[in-house]
Each structure stands twice: as structure tokens, then as C-alpha cells.
Design an enzyme around this catalytic site. Sequence first.
Site, PDB file in Angstrom:
ATOM      1  N   ASP A 167      41.530  39.173  47.358  1.00 57.30           N
ATOM      2  CA  ASP A 167      40.567  39.892  46.527  1.00 57.30           C
ATOM      3  C   ASP A 167      39.739  40.845  47.391  1.00 57.30           C
ATOM      4  OD1 ASP A 167      38.865  40.598  44.480  1.00 57.30           O
ATOM      5  OD2 ASP A 167      38.487  38.539  43.840  1.00 57.30           O
ATOM      6  N   ASP A 168      39.913  42.128  47.164  1.00 57.42           N
ATOM      7  CA  ASP A 168      39.134  43.145  47.898  1.00 57.42           C
ATOM      8  C   ASP A 168      39.476  43.195  49.393  1.00 57.42           C
ATOM      9  OD1 ASP A 168      37.928  43.281  45.419  1.00 57.42           O
ATOM     10  OD2 ASP A 168      35.869  43.095  46.149  1.00 57.42           O
ATOM     11  N   CYS A 171      39.026  44.398  40.110  1.00 56.31           N
ATOM     12  CA  CYS A 171      39.702  43.108  39.927  1.00 56.31           C
ATOM     13  C   CYS A 171      40.373  42.867  38.574  1.00 56.31           C
ATOM     14  CB  CYS A 171      38.692  41.976  40.130  1.00 56.31           C
ATOM     15  SG  CYS A 171      37.715  42.063  41.628  1.00 56.31           S
ATOM     16  N   HIS A 222      39.774  35.486  35.774  1.00 61.73           N
ATOM     17  CA  HIS A 222      39.197  36.813  35.491  1.00 61.73           C
ATOM     18  C   HIS A 222      39.930  37.596  34.416  1.00 61.73           C
ATOM     19  CE1 HIS A 222      36.777  40.371  37.399  1.00 61.73           C
ATOM     20  NE2 HIS A 222      36.241  39.877  36.294  1.00 61.73           N
ATOM     21  N   ASP A 246      44.305  42.581  45.304  1.00 61.86           N
ATOM     22  CA  ASP A 246      44.173  43.051  43.915  1.00 61.86           C
ATOM     23  C   ASP A 246      43.625  44.468  43.804  1.00 61.86           C
ATOM     24  OD1 ASP A 246      41.496  42.467  44.616  1.00 61.86           O
ATOM     25  OD2 ASP A 246      41.007  41.824  42.572  1.00 61.86           O
ATOM     26  N   ASN A 247      42.999  44.926  44.868  1.00 60.04           N
ATOM     27  CA  ASN A 247      42.535  46.323  44.947  1.00 60.04           C
ATOM     28  C   ASN A 247      42.203  46.575  46.411  1.00 60.04           C
ATOM     29  OD1 ASN A 247      40.005  44.791  43.209  1.00 60.04           O
ATOM     30  ND2 ASN A 247      39.512  45.586  45.235  1.00 60.04           N
TER      31      ASN A 247
HETATM   32 CA    CA Z   1      39.123  42.618  43.606  1.00 61.61          CA
END
Ligand code: CA
Length: 463
Positions: free
Chosen positions: A34-35, A74, A132, A284-285
Site C-alpha cells: 500500500d503506497d 487505494c 477497502h 496499489d498505487n
Molecule cells: Ca494505497
Amino acid sequence: MSVTLVFLLSLFAAGYLHGSSHSERPNLVLIVTDDQGYWDVGFNGCTDIPTPNIDRIAHEGARFAHGHVSYPVCGPSRAGFMTGRYQGRFGFRNNPTLNPADPMAGLPVEEDNIAEVLDRVGYHSGIIGKWHLGTHPKFRPNVQGFDEFYGFVAGGHRYFPEDLIYEDIESVDRKGGWYNTKLRRNDVAVETDEYLTDELSHEAVDFIARNHADPFFLYVAYNAPHTPMQASQKYLDRFDHIKDPLRKTYAAMVSAVDDGVGRILAELSRHNLDENTLVVFISDNGGAGNNGSINTPLRGTKGTLYEGGMHVPFALRWTGHVPAGLDYQHPVSSLDILGTMAGVTGVEIAAERPLDGVNLIPYLTGERDEAPHEYLFWEMIRSGDAAVRHGDDKLKVAYKTDTTELFDLGEDLGETTDLATAERRKAERLRKELRQWTQQLKPQQFDGLGTWDPATNLAPRRK
Ligand code: CA
């Protein structure tokens, strides 16, 4: 019941009687961070954070040099790769409110996610970590195809057990308190005693140990290295060479994930599943501006449609099927994850919800040598930005200011030189393609992340 019938039933349960033996249908493991920044894996050049286990996926399989997610934050990114479809097609165009009373704010139940698709061919599915994709009971993993859920429904989480004080998201009484809920095993709150990343890795290993005998889909959705920046001393101690405290904590959080990936890969090997398991790793990004991540050489961060927002660490291993050490150069998408999983399992996709992703395996084996995608598209409804990639050409439009930028990612991956004026006709052509795609999207279906304040409960409650 006769012995013969028991034998036949057991064969049926194992899938042998409809040509779907375990050896033909690989296990599927999807590991998401994540990130995490583009640069922040060894296989993309990182030098200050060793990631030997994540790197194994790329080195024993394929690295995607141009791996994109379908949205630079996300929730919508996950809605994209979980369905294999541009999430705007079903109106998932922003991070949804976390209000558990809102029956609109989630992945529409009529869409098929990976677990639902694989359920049709008998896969046992588990999600561990961050969901999420909706907090209302109608949206939760156990009613959207997953046999097992161990994690949390919101968009992030605190990492130390003593911070997890709310029984469930309905009990949250202040903004941000959704990061402090107890983890859930299916629909039951559980007490935990480990640093969260270790806890999730532990569960992932346990899932494989329990389910190794039959085809499974394991989705390990680490929330690390998303904020809050919290690492345990064991991992911080590895990074005395990093002086910046933010980067040091980030490095420790990434290192914890890397240890977890190592444990997952070791468990697969322990059950002799390397050749029968397709493993995907992706962030995810892009790296966020607030967590110490690095997207070098890309421009921009999470939340933008410059490459740093949606061009991510992405690798795939399928031992014995995909050549080891492949450095794949054509642009690919996170939407291809479901395309690939559908391809290798032979499951049919509903005709009324066609995938935007494709099966990457024939491209990775060399059976097909053209680019998997003619175009890739992005849009952010709130900021009014959109982008399209066609080969090395990338057009970015900011509709609110009517600004168009054109980059040649083959020569200028860092997006330093805007060619929109010099190559006006190309820019116009791409802008038209982008508009035609945008017109296929459905209006935003729900309120955004910041709209629910549990303290005053002012979130709009739809009937
Ligand atoms: Ca993210």
C-alpha cells in the site's frame, strides 16, 4: 454409503472428475502493498532498503518495467484489479466513505471480483489484510466470494495491538477511529498480539498450511507501508544507515513486508507448490508524499496521474511456466491480474461484464509478441484529471484548467518535456481517444472518504 461412492465423492471434491485436477489449476497468490514507491524494491533499483524476498518473485519470474494500476489511490485501484475492469465502468471513481450505514459506498455486488470468479471453478479463497471495498455488511469479503477473511474493512490501520480498541467499525465514535478497530476473523473481532504486518504474514502462512491440498486463491493485502508510520524495533534496527527518521521508519515497514513475502514463498516451497502457484506482487498505487517513499525516476506521487501516481512495482512468478528473469517492457495493467487468473484457470467471464484486463501469460512466454494493450486509460473525477497511454506516448489532461501535456515515456520516463505543442496532432488524437473512453464511465456512485464524521454522525444516510 458404499466405499466406492465415498471414493467417487472424494475424487469429485478434489476436482478430478471434471478435468480440473490440482496440477492443472494453479494456486493463485496476490500480494499487494500500500503506497509503496516505484523505486522501493530491489528489482527497480532500490539501494537503501533490501527486499530480497520480493525480488525473488521478479527474478524467478517476470518484472514489469511498465506496470500500471488503474487509479492512483487505494480504493478505486483495488476495485479495478479485483474486478479486472476499469472501476469507473461501475461508478467507483473515488475512495468511498467508510460509513458502514451507507449501502452505496462499496464494490457493487453485481460486479464479479476475483474470488467470485474463481468460486465457479472450486477455488477456496482467503483475504488477509485490508479490504477497502465497502464497510456496509452487504459489501464485506465473506459475502463477496471469500471463504475466509482476516483483517479490517477500512482503508488503513494502526500497527500495534494496543491501539486496536474498537470492537467493530460501527463502534467508532471519531474521525480516523476506523484505523483502531480490532481485526476480524470473518465476522468476529479477535485479539492480536503481534506487529500488524507480522500478524498478517503469520495468517498468510497459516492459510497456505491449511489449504495447500486443494486449489486456493490467497489475497494478502498488506496495509504497509501506508501511514501511520509505525515500525517495530526489530525492523528499525536494520536501518541505522538511514538518517532521515521518516525514510527509516518506511524502510522498516517495507522490510517487515519483505520478511512476510519470504515466509509465504517458503511455505509454498515447503508444500512443493512452487511450480503450481502463480504469485503476483504489486503496490496499489505509487509512493505517497507523506510516508517517505521514493518513486524515482518517475514524476509525481500517489494521487496524481503523473507516472509516480500509478506506475508501480509489479512482478509475477509462475515457476516452470513463465521464464525466470524476464524484464517485460510493454505496458501492462493491474487489470490484467484477473485476466491472467481467469486465463490460467479456464474460468468463463460473464459476457455482460467483459474484462478490460488480459491474460498476460502468452505475452510472457513469447507466444504473443505484440503489446497486450493498445491503450491504457485513467481518470480522477474529483480533480478533473485524466490520462491515456498508447505505446510510449502518454497524454495527461487537466480538464479544470484545460491543460494538456504529452510525454514520450520511451525517451522521457520522468515526464520532464511536454510535447503537446510540438506534436499537436498526436495530442489531439489521444485526447479524442480519452474522451471516448471517459464517456463509457458511470457517474460516481457514492460519497467520498472525508464525508463521514462518526462523532456527529453527519454522514448522509441513504434509505
Ligand atoms: Ca494505497
